[in-house]
Design an enzyme around this catalytic site. Structure first.
Site, PDB file in Angstrom:
ATOM      1  N   ASP A  55       0.836  -1.194   0.000  1.00 58.50           N
ATOM      2  CA  ASP A  55       0.000   0.000   0.000  1.00 58.50           C
ATOM      3  C   ASP A  55       0.872   1.245   0.000  1.00 58.50           C
ATOM      4  OD1 ASP A  55       0.525   0.759   2.879  1.00 58.50           O
ATOM      5  OD2 ASP A  55      -0.411  -1.190   3.215  1.00 58.50           O
ATOM      6  N   GLU A  84      22.165 -22.496 -17.441  1.00 52.74           N
ATOM      7  CA  GLU A  84      21.369 -21.538 -16.655  1.00 52.74           C
ATOM      8  C   GLU A  84      22.257 -20.435 -16.074  1.00 52.74           C
ATOM      9  OE1 GLU A  84      17.637 -24.292 -15.078  1.00 52.74           O
ATOM     10  OE2 GLU A  84      19.523 -24.320 -13.983  1.00 52.74           O
TER      11      GLU A  84
END
Ligand code: DGJ
Length: 732
Positions: free
Chosen positions: A536, A616
């Site tokens: 928020d 990777e």
């Protein structure tokens, strides 16, 4: 320029930003009536919008005598009281000492000041006299002498208006506030949609858009946090509004606790929205002279669709809400050990991960949960913020020194608001938790909320944490919060103040966070509440980034990050590459795709780097290099949502455009491949139509107009969940 004006003759207040206007008028009987909020309407005062009619069963003020046309039941207001004939949802409710509850708010006076107002102990946007102007309108209730100071700040360049209310008891008697909303917005029509962001743990901020209907609907949290379930950011928009076109209004509550946004479409097709602290389990007693301040609502209007509305909020938060020095400087790219080890680690394992991190070009190692007390599982140890030397032999400071020695920064996880029953802290201070007398406490993740409304509790916890931070020279903090607030009762407050506990809890959190950021101005601070349970505007005042979700699955993240982007800048969203099959969903997506999705936020890794294959590792090195090159776009660029993951089954795309329009990046995921495929054209936005742009990978040159209007074809897929990345740079 006077951004706020008051016309003495007509008694109209006009608030202006670069592209928007807000008007209200002091009307009959000193009532404060809302006139207009929307696009700039020039020098007209929108008094013509107010039409008074005699409406059955809508009460009239006593002073109106036989005039039955003036009823607060149907007139648009700025901040409605109670017991004055208005039966709609309201902003303020109180209980007076004699048990009565009427509060009739009438205009008293106003004040205009340069700069932004601030709120004591609460997060709020900030701005100096060049950035903001403030209007304070005082309303009062004649009988109780309760004053309500309505605070409005305009940020002209940001197209933002903020609101809050300061309630002051200037009467002789005590008053109990039962409901104090931060703001009210009355529209004289109903034909709007509500866009809001609902969800659950690990699936936060899903997007829902629905037409408003008659009656009341609400978006709310009663969990003591802003919550995974609803977000304190909502949009009202015209039925036809899209990403690029149409009217829309955004309302963000800068508050991290219980909240309510209520919207009522009334009998005459008008709409009222109120937003603020949830009245559930809330009351606040004001003795003579006491003041209560509501949290702030940050509002914006866009006449150019939802995309522009998001840009307004993103820019405003980045420049005038988030205070961290990391707002404008590159954030360290991190590896976090949570999904790599969970609680099962020792100092050797951690150091090996740090070494691998260094090898692939990462900047920071973050030690997550499990480093303290007897925390071998999530059932114990919270509250004991000293290192577990059985796990980290030789102590944390020594490990951190070695990690710093690699040239990496060091970050650490904490959960200061909590305690486990199996902890030294709880054994010593069983009375320091929120607990309703004589009742069993509700547990959640086997933990309890500390009563951080109490200063001695806050000081004890922060004292322990500061000690660790000082000894270990911590560069980053991840502040977690893994249960909703419950057992809401504080042993140190009298019965008549128990309605204040939820709010005092939030104020306690803010005070602790303020201490942290003041004491360590160079700290990178990340908020987290089981992922995005406290995502928020309030939290962004303290930390520039928030862990977006405990769900690290790249495909689920498409929806989560899409929904979050309506109200929050992407630079605030913590996003990590994790392993596959994904721990939350079991899904497998290509490593490159995971990188593209995590790069649409504050980038990092959350997997066991020791287990990466050679291929990777090379991809990770490339991702890290690529992110460093694009980070300025994530941090400062304009973000466009090019497709909606809730509707588009084929692909999800987004775009970053630098403010000078010279650099553009379109990224995304092709969700599924088909035999004999369609050609999908994508249409970037926000470019300069007349200039030329080069595709960095192919060397092809296009006009901005060609890309935006004729589109460019997505590459043909090679399987499901394929990454998309176009990078264009202006070449003339
Ligand atoms: C919830 C957080 O969101 C996770 O990232 C992790 O830190 C765990 N808590 C640790 O308990």
């Amino acid at each position: 320029m006077k951004w706020i004006t008051y016309n003495e003759r007509t008694r109209v207040f006009t608030l202006r930003t670069r592209n928007t206007m807000y008007q209200m008028q002091v009307r009959e009987y000193e009532t404060l009536i809302h006139l207009y909020y929307g696009a700039d309407i020039g020098d007209t005062e929108a008094t013509h919008r107010i039409v008074c009619l005699d409406r059955g069963f809508s009460g009239n003020l006593y002073e109106a005598g036989d005039d039955r046309t003036f009823s607060l039941d149907v007139l648009p207001q700025e901040y409605s009281g109670y017991g004055n004939g208005d039966y709609r949802i309201n902003s303020l409710e109180v209980e007076h000492e004699d048990g009565s509850d009427a509060v009739h708010l009438r205009y008293e006076d106003y004040k205009i000041q340069e700069g932004k107002y601030s709120l004591t102990g609460l997060p709020a946007m900030f701005g100096d006299e060049n950035e903001a102007q403030t209007l304070e309108i005082t309303l009062y209730d004649r009988i109780s002498n309760l004053k309500v100071h309505l605070l409005y700040s305009v940020f002209p360049e940001l197209d933002i208006i903020t609101r809050a209310a300061r309630i002051e008891n200037q009467g002789e008697k005590q008053v109990k506030i039962q409901r104090a909303m931060s703001m009210e917005m009355d529209y004289t029509h109903k034909h709007m949609d509500l866009v809001h962001f609902y969800g659950r743990h690990a699936m936060e901020r899903m997007t829902e858009r629905q037409p408003l209907h008659h009656g009341v609907q609400s978006i709310e949290s009663k969990r003591g946090t802003s919550s995974h379930q609803h977000n304190p950011f909502v949009i009202l928009c015209d039925r036809m509004t899209s990403e690029k076109y149409g009217d829309c209004y955004g309302f963000a509550l800068a508050y991290s606790g219980n909240f309510r946004c209520e919207i009522e479409v009334d009998q005459t097709e008008q709409t009222r929205l109120v937003m603020g602290i949830h009245p559930y389990h809330f009351s606040y007693r004001l003795e003579k002279g006491d003041v209560f301040e509501t949290p702030e609502v940050i509002m914006a209007y866009s006449g150019d669709g939802l995309g522009r509305l998001s840009h307004i909020f993103h820019d405003a938060y980045r420049s005038n809400l988030i205070r961290s020095k990391y707002m404008d400087s590159p954030r360290p790219i991190l590896v976090n050990n949570w999904e790599a080890t969970y609680f099962d680690f020792d100092e050797e394992k951690l150091f090996r991960i740090a070494e691998r991190a260094k090898e692939i070009g990462l900047d920071m190692f973050v030690l997550d949960d499990g480093w303290f007390g007897n925390r071998d599982t999530d059932t114990k140890g919270l509250g004991d913020w000293y290192v577990n030397e059985n796990k980290i032999r030789g102590g944390l400071a020594k490990l951190v020194e070695k990690i710093h020695g690699l040239g990496l920064k060091f970050g650490i996880w904490i959960e200061p608001e909590m305690v486990s029953e199996d902890s030294d802290l709880y054994r010593e201070h069983p009375d320091w938790v929120l607990r309703i007398p004589q009742r069993h406490m509700n547990l959640s993740r086997s933990q309890l909320n500390l009563d951080i409304t109490r200063k001695e509790v806050r000081d004890h916890v922060m004292g322990q944490i500061f000690k660790v931070m000082d000894e270990c020279k911590v560069d980053y903090i991840k502040w977690d919060m893994n249960r909703s607030v419950d057992n809401v009762y504080s042993a140190v407050l009298p019965a008549e103040r128990q309605g204040e506990v939820f709010h005092r809890y939030v104020l306690g959190v803010y005070e602790m966070m303020e201490q942290l950021v003041q004491r360590y101005p160079d700290l990178l601070f990340e908020n987290c509440s089981g992922g995005g349970g406290r995502f928020d505007a309030g939290m962004l005042y303290y930390s520039p980034q928030i862990w977006c979700s405990d769900n690290t699955d790249a495909i689920d993240r498409l929806k989560i990050q899409y929904g979050t982007s309506f109200g929050y800048p992407v630079s605030a969203m913590g996003a990590h590459v994790s392993t596959c099959p994904n721990h939350q969903t079991g899904r497998t997506a290509p490593f490159e795709t995971r990188g593209v999705v995590a790069s649409a936020g504050t980038f990092g890794y959350e997997l066991d780097l020791e287990k990466l294959t050679e291929e990777e590792k090379e991809m990770a090195k490339e991702q890290i290099r690529a992110y460093k090159k694009m980070e300025h776009l994530v941090q400062t660029g304009d973000y466009y949502r090019l497709s909606d993951p809730f509707k588009n089954q084929d692909h999800v795309l987004w775009e970053f455009v630098s403010k000078d329009k010279k650099e553009v990046m379109v990224c995304g995921v092709q969700l599924r491949n088909e035999a004999n495929p369609h050609i999908h054209l994508i249409y970037p936005e926000g470019m300069d139509e007349k200039r030329h742009y080069q595709d960095v990978e192919t060397g092809a040159v296009y006009t901005g107009a060609a890309l935006m209007k004729a589109g460019v074809a997505l590459p043909l897929g090679k399987g499901d969940y394929q990454p998309v990345r176009f990078h264009f740079v202006m070449v003339d």
